[in-house]
Scaffold this motif. Structure first.
Motif: not given
Length: 126
Positions: A51, A53-56, A58, A71-72, A74, A79
């Motif tokens: 993943i 860090w921005s979650g953009s 996975m 999931s994270r 940030s 994580v």
């Protein structure tokens, strides 16, 4: 330097769920993404999930994706890997890894990660 510490492993029964955590510290601002890998005795290290860090973005190993959620947080540079319906073949040491900004955009390629944690043991009994 970046330090990574995994936690949450242990001994569970088949069918159980488990949540692994990886906390990053040090020069965390230089990292771009996090990945999870695992290695069972006598086998090669294999990719589990990753993943940004921005979650953009996975990414999951195709054979595991139905049982995984990555999931994270940030803000905390942590994580998580949620695993369900665990099987004995999931038994392995699970490692988290950090990728630096500018590294190749290949989530499954272990050499693209610059830092690794010490690993946490997951043992699934029948």
């Amino acid at each position: 330097q970046v330090q990574l510490v995994e936690s949450g492993g242990g001994l569970v029964q088949a069918g159980d769920s488990l949540r692994l955590s990886c906390a990053a510290s040090g020069r965390t601002f230089s990292t771009y993404a996090m990945g999870w890998f695992r290695q069972a005795p006598g086998k090669e290290r294999e990719f589990v999930a990753a993943i940004t860090w921005s979650g953009s973005s996975m990414t999951y190993a195709n054979s595991l994706k139905d049982r995984l959620t990555i999931s994270r947080d940030s803000a905390k540079f942590t994580v998580y890997l949620q695993m369900s319906s665990l099987k004995p073949e999931d038994t392995a040491v699970y490692y988290c890894a950090a990728k630096l900004q500018g590294a190749p955009n290949r989530p499954e390629w272990a050499p693209s990660y610059a830092y690794w944690g010490q690993g946490t043991q997951v043992t699934v009994s029948s």
